[in-house]
Design an enzyme around this catalytic site. Structure first.
Site, short mmCIF file in Angstrom:
data_model
loop_
_atom_site.label_atom_id
_atom_site.label_comp_id
_atom_site.label_asym_id
_atom_site.label_seq_id
_atom_site.Cartn_x
_atom_site.Cartn_y
_atom_site.Cartn_z
N GLU A 192 -120.33 133.46 50.38
CA GLU A 192 -119.35 133.89 49.38
C GLU A 192 -118.66 132.68 48.76
O GLU A 192 -118.35 132.65 47.57
CB GLU A 192 -118.29 134.81 50.03
CG GLU A 192 -117.21 135.23 49.05
CD GLU A 192 -115.95 135.78 49.69
OE1 GLU A 192 -116.04 136.80 50.38
OE2 GLU A 192 -114.88 135.18 49.48
N ARG B 266 -117.50 141.14 45.04
CA ARG B 266 -117.37 139.67 45.01
C ARG B 266 -118.22 139.05 43.90
O ARG B 266 -118.78 137.97 44.06
CB ARG B 266 -117.77 139.05 46.37
CG ARG B 266 -116.94 139.50 47.56
CD ARG B 266 -115.48 139.06 47.44
NE ARG B 266 -114.75 139.28 48.67
CZ ARG B 266 -114.08 140.40 48.97
NH1 ARG B 266 -114.05 141.42 48.12
NH2 ARG B 266 -113.41 140.50 50.11
N SER C 187 -113.44 134.56 54.16
CA SER C 187 -114.80 134.96 54.56
C SER C 187 -115.79 133.96 53.97
O SER C 187 -115.81 133.75 52.75
CB SER C 187 -115.16 136.34 54.01
OG SER C 187 -114.27 137.31 54.50
P1 FAD Z 1 -110.71 128.14 43.58
O1 FAD Z 1 -111.19 128.03 44.99
O2 FAD Z 1 -109.91 127.03 43.04
O3 FAD Z 1 -111.97 128.40 42.63
C1 FAD Z 1 -112.96 129.34 42.97
C2 FAD Z 1 -114.03 129.37 41.87
O4 FAD Z 1 -113.48 129.88 40.67
C3 FAD Z 1 -114.55 127.97 41.50
O5 FAD Z 1 -115.90 128.11 41.12
C4 FAD Z 1 -113.71 127.59 40.30
O6 FAD Z 1 -114.34 126.64 39.45
C5 FAD Z 1 -113.55 128.93 39.60
N1 FAD Z 1 -112.28 129.04 38.86
C6 FAD Z 1 -111.03 129.01 39.38
N2 FAD Z 1 -110.13 129.23 38.42
C7 FAD Z 1 -110.82 129.40 37.26
C8 FAD Z 1 -110.44 129.65 35.91
N3 FAD Z 1 -109.16 129.77 35.54
N4 FAD Z 1 -111.42 129.76 34.97
C9 FAD Z 1 -112.71 129.63 35.33
N5 FAD Z 1 -113.14 129.39 36.58
C10 FAD Z 1 -112.20 129.28 37.54
N6 FAD Z 1 -110.96 136.56 48.70
C11 FAD Z 1 -111.04 137.90 48.56
O7 FAD Z 1 -111.68 138.41 47.61
N7 FAD Z 1 -110.43 138.74 49.45
C12 FAD Z 1 -109.75 138.29 50.49
O8 FAD Z 1 -109.22 139.08 51.28
C13 FAD Z 1 -109.64 136.87 50.67
N8 FAD Z 1 -108.97 136.36 51.74
C14 FAD Z 1 -108.89 135.03 51.90
C15 FAD Z 1 -108.17 134.53 53.02
C16 FAD Z 1 -108.04 133.16 53.22
C17 FAD Z 1 -107.27 132.67 54.41
C18 FAD Z 1 -108.64 132.26 52.30
C19 FAD Z 1 -108.47 130.79 52.48
C20 FAD Z 1 -109.36 132.74 51.20
C21 FAD Z 1 -109.50 134.13 51.00
N9 FAD Z 1 -110.22 134.67 49.91
C22 FAD Z 1 -110.28 136.03 49.73
C23 FAD Z 1 -110.91 133.79 48.96
C24 FAD Z 1 -110.01 133.23 47.84
O9 FAD Z 1 -108.66 133.29 48.19
C25 FAD Z 1 -110.20 133.96 46.52
O10 FAD Z 1 -111.54 133.88 46.11
C26 FAD Z 1 -109.32 133.39 45.41
O11 FAD Z 1 -109.39 134.20 44.26
C27 FAD Z 1 -109.70 131.97 45.02
O12 FAD Z 1 -108.70 131.48 44.16
P2 FAD Z 1 -108.49 129.93 43.91
O13 FAD Z 1 -107.51 129.80 42.80
O14 FAD Z 1 -108.17 129.23 45.16
O15 FAD Z 1 -109.95 129.53 43.38
N1 EPU Z 2 -115.89 142.43 62.95
C1 EPU Z 2 -116.36 142.05 64.18
N2 EPU Z 2 -116.16 140.76 64.58
C2 EPU Z 2 -115.52 139.85 63.81
C3 EPU Z 2 -115.06 140.22 62.53
C4 EPU Z 2 -115.25 141.53 62.11
O1 EPU Z 2 -116.95 142.85 64.90
O2 EPU Z 2 -115.35 138.72 64.27
C5 EPU Z 2 -116.04 143.83 62.53
C6 EPU Z 2 -114.68 144.54 62.58
O3 EPU Z 2 -114.41 145.04 63.86
C7 EPU Z 2 -114.87 145.65 61.58
C8 EPU Z 2 -115.79 145.00 60.54
O4 EPU Z 2 -116.43 143.90 61.17
O5 EPU Z 2 -115.53 146.73 62.16
C9 EPU Z 2 -115.04 144.55 59.29
O6 EPU Z 2 -114.07 143.58 59.65
P1 EPU Z 2 -112.72 143.32 58.81
O7 EPU Z 2 -112.04 144.60 58.52
O8 EPU Z 2 -111.97 142.24 59.49
O9 EPU Z 2 -113.22 142.82 57.41
P2 EPU Z 2 -114.40 141.86 56.98
O10 EPU Z 2 -115.55 142.69 56.53
O11 EPU Z 2 -114.66 140.83 58.02
C10 EPU Z 2 -113.67 141.90 54.48
C11 EPU Z 2 -113.54 140.92 53.38
C12 EPU Z 2 -112.22 140.17 53.47
C13 EPU Z 2 -111.09 141.19 53.37
C14 EPU Z 2 -111.24 142.20 54.51
C15 EPU Z 2 -110.23 143.32 54.42
C16 EPU Z 2 -115.74 140.23 52.68
C17 EPU Z 2 -116.77 139.16 52.70
N3 EPU Z 2 -114.64 139.98 53.38
O12 EPU Z 2 -113.73 141.15 55.69
O13 EPU Z 2 -112.13 139.28 52.38
O14 EPU Z 2 -109.84 140.57 53.46
O15 EPU Z 2 -112.56 142.79 54.46
O16 EPU Z 2 -110.59 144.17 53.37
O17 EPU Z 2 -115.94 141.25 52.03
C18 EPU Z 2 -112.66 137.07 51.71
O18 EPU Z 2 -113.39 137.57 50.85
O19 EPU Z 2 -112.48 135.80 51.81
C19 EPU Z 2 -111.96 137.93 52.64
C20 EPU Z 2 -111.18 137.48 53.63
#
Ligand code: FAD
Ligand code: EPU
Length: 339
Positions: free
Chosen positions: A335, A163, A237
């Site tokens: 994050e 991240r 997250s």
């Molecule tokens: P924004 O929120 O618009 O911007 C994020 C940051 O990046 C800001 O600081 C912004 O200024 C900067 N930025 C954006 N675009 C540019 C650009 N072109 N140039 C320079 N700076 C820029 N993230 C994960 O890594 N893994 C996941 O599994 C994951 N799951 C998610 C699930 C949900 C339901 C939600 C809501 C979010 C999740 N995220 C996850 C977080 C998020 O989706 C990612 O970080 C995504 O890449 C953000 O994209 P955005 O375009 O919405 O960025």
């Molecule tokens: N867990 C719990 N309770 C909860 C949530 C999770 O006990 O309420 C335990 C799960 O049982 C598991 C462990 O925590 O043993 C990991 O959980 P999970 O697989 O759901 O993933 P996570 O660590 O909570 C991370 C990323 C997600 C990504 C998933 C899948 C980060 C900060 N988050 O979540 O990314 O989608 O793994 O790879 O690394 C994001 O960055 O926004 C994001 C959603």
């Protein structure tokens, strides 16, 4: 070119109702350059906005918000099985992933259904289910705000980590990412080591999965526990999973033997803990205060049930950090980008 006093409610997945003093969209490099000419003539803070899915807006933004709408997609074979796919930074990430799968490319399927734009994906090296973009990244192009030149960055230049990237740290607010290129392959190599994927594929009765099957399995898992921002405001997250010295992980494991503990690739000294597990074990899963709280199905996700302010959600995150610190001696790091 900039509109005054624009509501950002529709532009952030937390659904926080704040205003931008100045707001514009840019769909090509000339518009981006013109916007920065204005900013330079009357300097105030600026925010590059993608899909707004990794932001918490805690107050009105007293500056310029620039919404990225740079489009574009091209693919070029570099040998019989490998291709370089170049994508405009304003393209939607998930639609791009689906397009790669449709065109027979493999590599990004585990990253299905992550909200936001392609241009934000390198900012925090997005990752899920055992894959991060750094694994398939070729290069990116970015507009250098000071010189107004386009610079190219290799994976090494981006300094990707968990991240993390150079754009969140040393080069913060110096560049606008305009294009990202990925190296993908026609050879499918399923990355299903992340347990939940195999279980989901079994449930789907699939023994020899294709990239599309893995994408569908990931989509199913995500939909089962992550709230859809269209229904419940959230930014995924809220905290990173903490990386701690081995001794800290061992101490927690001794007290709570069921604690999930993960290896950190390339490190003998550190382990990664699951922040969601820590928050749930501290009794905070589903914790609700009026119109916001900790998601009932995933404790790592903070939610806005409607009408919460960014400050309320920020204060809840501070309470969580303090609680986890007192109970486990571990400092959670946010994050989500706080503004
Ligand atoms: P924004 O929120 O618009 O911007 C994020 C940051 O990046 C800001 O600081 C912004 O200024 C900067 N930025 C954006 N675009 C540019 C650009 N072109 N140039 C320079 N700076 C820029 N993230 C994960 O890594 N893994 C996941 O599994 C994951 N799951 C998610 C699930 C949900 C339901 C939600 C809501 C979010 C999740 N995220 C996850 C977080 C998020 O989706 C990612 O970080 C995504 O890449 C953000 O994209 P955005 O375009 O919405 O960025
Ligand atoms: N867990 C719990 N309770 C909860 C949530 C999770 O006990 O309420 C335990 C799960 O049982 C598991 C462990 O925590 O043993 C990991 O959980 P999970 O697989 O759901 O993933 P996570 O660590 O909570 C991370 C990323 C997600 C990504 C998933 C899948 C980060 C900060 N988050 O979540 O990314 O989608 O793994 O790879 O690394 C994001 O960055 O926004 C994001 C959603």
């Amino acid at each position: 070119m900039f509109d005054p006093n624009v509501s950002l409610k529709e532009f952030n997945t937390f659904g926080i109702s704040v205003k931008a003093a100045k707001f514009t969209k840019f769909g090509n490099l000339a518009e981006l350059k013109s916007a920065f000419d204005i900013i330079k003539s009357n300097p105030m803070p600026f925010l590059i906005l993608g899909g707004g899915s990794n932001l918490l807006l805690t107050k009105d933004f007293e500056g310029y918000v620039l919404k990225n709408e740079l489009t574009g997609f091209s693919e070029q074979m570099i040998d019989s099985k490998t291709g370089i796919l170049e994508v405009g930074a304003g393209e939607n990430w998930h639609q791009f992933v689906l397009k790669t799968i449709e065109n027979g490319w493999c590599g990004l399927e585990n990253l299905s259904l992550i909200p936001g734009n392609v241009g934000a994906s390198p900012m925090q090296n997005i990752g899920a289910y055992g894959v991060e973009i750094k694994d398939h990244f070729e290069f990116l192009e970015a507009f250098h705000i000071e010189s107004e030149e386009i610079h190219r960055f290799s994976a090494q230049d981006c300094n990707f980590g968990y991240r993390e990237s150079v754009f969140k740290r040393k080069l913060k607010n110096q560049y606008v990412i305009t294009k990202v290129a990925f190296r993908l392959t026609k050879d499918f190599n399923a990355q299903t080591a992340y347990g939940a994927i195999n279980d989901e594929l079994k449930r789907m009765n699939i023994l020899e999965p294709t990239a599309r099957d893995v994408s569908n399995a990931v989509i199913n898992i995500r939909q089962s526990k992550l709230p859809d921002p269209k229904e419940i405001g959230n930014a995924g997250s809220f905290f990173k999973n903490p990386v701690v010295p081995n001794e800290v992980a061992e101490k927690i494991k001794a007290k709570f033997p069921e604690t999930p503990v993960y290896e950190v690739p390339g490190s003998d000294e550190f382990k990664k803990l699951a922040a969601g597990w820590l928050i749930e074990t501290a009794g905070l899963k589903g914790h609700t205060i009026d119109n916001h709280g900790v998601h009932k199905k995933q404790a790592l996700v903070l939610v806005n049930y409607g009408g919460a302010t960014g400050k309320q959600i920020f204060d809840l995150s501070t309470h969580i950090i303090q609680t986890i610190n007192e109970m486990f001696g571990v400092e959670l790091e946010r994050e989500v980008n706080i503004l």
